[in-house]
Design a protein around this motif. Structure first.
Motif, PDB file in Angstrom:
ATOM      1  N   LYS A  63       4.194  -0.408  -3.853  1.00 25.63           N
ATOM      2  CA  LYS A  63       3.987   0.716  -2.912  1.00 25.63           C
ATOM      3  C   LYS A  63       4.831   1.926  -3.303  1.00 25.63           C
ATOM      4  O   LYS A  63       4.323   3.048  -3.394  1.00 25.63           O
ATOM      5  N   SER A  64       6.129   1.686  -3.538  1.00 23.27           N
ATOM      6  CA  SER A  64       6.992   2.804  -3.949  1.00 23.27           C
ATOM      7  C   SER A  64       6.554   3.337  -5.303  1.00 23.27           C
ATOM      8  O   SER A  64       6.566   4.556  -5.539  1.00 23.27           O
ATOM      9  N   THR A  65       6.159   2.427  -6.175  1.00 19.97           N
ATOM     10  CA  THR A  65       5.712   2.843  -7.512  1.00 19.97           C
ATOM     11  C   THR A  65       4.489   3.752  -7.400  1.00 19.97           C
ATOM     12  O   THR A  65       4.375   4.752  -8.120  1.00 19.97           O
ATOM     13  N   PRO A 105      11.881   9.930  -0.789  1.00 20.36           N
ATOM     14  CA  PRO A 105      12.047   8.609  -1.389  1.00 20.36           C
ATOM     15  C   PRO A 105      12.573   7.580  -0.387  1.00 20.36           C
ATOM     16  O   PRO A 105      13.057   7.924   0.691  1.00 20.36           O
ATOM     17  N   GLN A 106      12.484   6.299  -0.795  1.00 18.89           N
ATOM     18  CA  GLN A 106      12.890   5.201   0.079  1.00 18.89           C
ATOM     19  C   GLN A 106      14.411   5.173   0.264  1.00 18.89           C
ATOM     20  O   GLN A 106      14.891   4.852   1.344  1.00 18.89           O
ATOM     21  N   THR A 107      15.150   5.489  -0.792  1.00 15.63           N
ATOM     22  CA  THR A 107      16.622   5.409  -0.702  1.00 15.63           C
ATOM     23  C   THR A 107      17.240   6.662  -1.313  1.00 15.63           C
ATOM     24  O   THR A 107      16.573   7.425  -2.015  1.00 15.63           O
ATOM     25  N   LEU A 179       5.726   9.792   2.219  1.00 13.28           N
ATOM     26  CA  LEU A 179       6.908   9.214   2.867  1.00 13.28           C
ATOM     27  C   LEU A 179       7.033   7.745   2.469  1.00 13.28           C
ATOM     28  O   LEU A 179       6.103   6.968   2.669  1.00 13.28           O
ATOM     29  N   ASP A 180       8.201   7.376   1.936  1.00 13.61           N
ATOM     30  CA  ASP A 180       8.394   5.979   1.544  1.00 13.61           C
ATOM     31  C   ASP A 180       9.303   5.276   2.544  1.00 13.61           C
ATOM     32  O   ASP A 180      10.514   5.488   2.556  1.00 13.61           O
ATOM     33  N   GLU A 181       8.714   4.447   3.385  1.00 13.51           N
ATOM     34  CA  GLU A 181       9.414   3.628   4.368  1.00 13.51           C
ATOM     35  C   GLU A 181      10.387   4.419   5.240  1.00 13.51           C
ATOM     36  O   GLU A 181      11.588   4.104   5.292  1.00 13.51           O
ATOM     37  N   PRO A 182       9.889   5.434   5.941  1.00 14.17           N
ATOM     38  CA  PRO A 182      10.800   6.238   6.749  1.00 14.17           C
ATOM     39  C   PRO A 182      11.498   5.465   7.862  1.00 14.17           C
ATOM     40  O   PRO A 182      12.569   5.872   8.305  1.00 14.17           O
TER      41      PRO A 182
HETATM   42 MG   LIG Z   1       9.261   0.216  -1.814  1.00  8.50          MG
END
Ligand SMILES: [Mg+2]
Ligand SMILES: Nc1ncnc2c1ncn2[C@@H]1O[C@H](COP(=O)(O)OP(=O)(O)OP(=O)(O)O)[C@@H](O)[C@H]1O
Length: 262
Positions: A63-65, A105-107, A179-182
């Motif tokens: 998913k992030s990729t 990003p997620q982090t 949005l990655d895992e807000p």
């Molecule tokens: Mg991810």
């Protein structure tokens, strides 16, 4: 509607036809970090103007990729990414920002040593003249940021940092926001706030593609959802249809989440 009769497993041809005229689309993406190791295996995705699209799937599904591939942060080996009909595959992130793409990003998504205001300024370094107007927009979605603009981002709670990260991405007036895992790492109450804020951003005219670990909640609020598994689309349908589908519940949501969606 259920996966048994195959209606959720949209064929590639149907998906291709539906993607016509989408503001952002990715077709047949193969991408990865290391030579010979593909993380995305022919992933497809589209987002129509004004849509809120959710992506769920197990850890490590890619998913992030996928978001990073859309935003030029992971090399796309084959396939195309198109923004308003213009091919943008493998363009650099800074060029994509000027074309109207935003990414959270997620982090590590804030500058901890900078204040909230400085973080937001960084968001529009390519167009500093926009700062005042965009700050007002960001403050309308996240009033808490305006009140605490002089506070260092490193001293903020997880939820407040997430607001800064989303606010920063909004400073360049993106037409599509990734949005990655807000909601990751936030309390249930704060997760709710993030979903409400994401909806508000979308209602203000920004097309949104959101990856979420809170799959049930994500499918409730999104117009359309994708289930990504092993780097490719497993299911695509309206968010509510995915949320109520027995197969999706069994494989990706769990029985408890399924009950909550009734
Ligand atoms: Mg991810
Ligand atoms: N920088 C990297 N270098 C090499 N491999 C990576 C890198 N980042 C991710 N991967 C690998 O790519 C695969 C997909 O990771 P990705 O982060 O896209 O998954 P995800 O669906 O976002 O998972 P999660 O739900 O845990 O966030 C994983 O096997 C992961 O180990």
């Amino acid at each position: 509607m259920s996966t048994q009769d195959g209606e959720l497993s949209t064929s590639r041809d149907t998906h291709l036809a539906e993607a016509e005229g989408a503001v952002l689309r990715a077709d047949d993406l193969i991408a990865g970090y290391l030579p010979g190791v593909n993380i995305l295996n022919r992933a497809d995705l589209y987002c129509r103007e004004g849509e809120l699209v959710g992506i769920i799937g197990p850890n490590g599904a890619g998913k992030s990729t996928l978001l990073k591939a859309l935003f030029g942060l992971v090399k796309v080996h084959s396939g195309t990414v198109t923004l308003r009909g213009e091919e943008i595959t493998n363009l650099r992130a800074d060029a994509l920002v000027t074309k109207g793409l935003g990414f959270v990003p997620q982090t590590n998504n804030v500058f901890p040593s900078l204040t909230i205001a400085e973080n937001l300024q960084m968001g529009c370094y390519q167009a500093p003249q926009k700062y005042a107007e965009r700050f007002d927009f960001v403050a309308s979605i996240f009033p808490a940021l305006a009140q605490r603009r002089s506070q260092r981002a490193g001293s903020l709670s997880g939820g407040e940092r997430q607001m800064v990260a989303m606010g920063r991405a909004l400073m360049m007036e993106p037409s599509v926001l990734l949005l990655d895992e807000p909601s990751a790492g936030l309390s249930p109450a704060l997760q709710d706030e993030v979903f409400v804020q994401t909806r508000a951003i979308n209602k203000a005219g920004v097309s949104v593609i959101m990856v979420e670990q809170n799959a049930a909640r994500c499918l409730q609020i999104c117009d359309r959802g994708y289930v990504l598994d092993q780097g490719r689309n497993a299911y695509t349908a309206k968010g509510q249809d995915l949320a109520n589908d027995p197969k999706v519940i069994e494989l990706y949501l769990g029985t408890l989440a399924g009950r909550h969606n009734k």
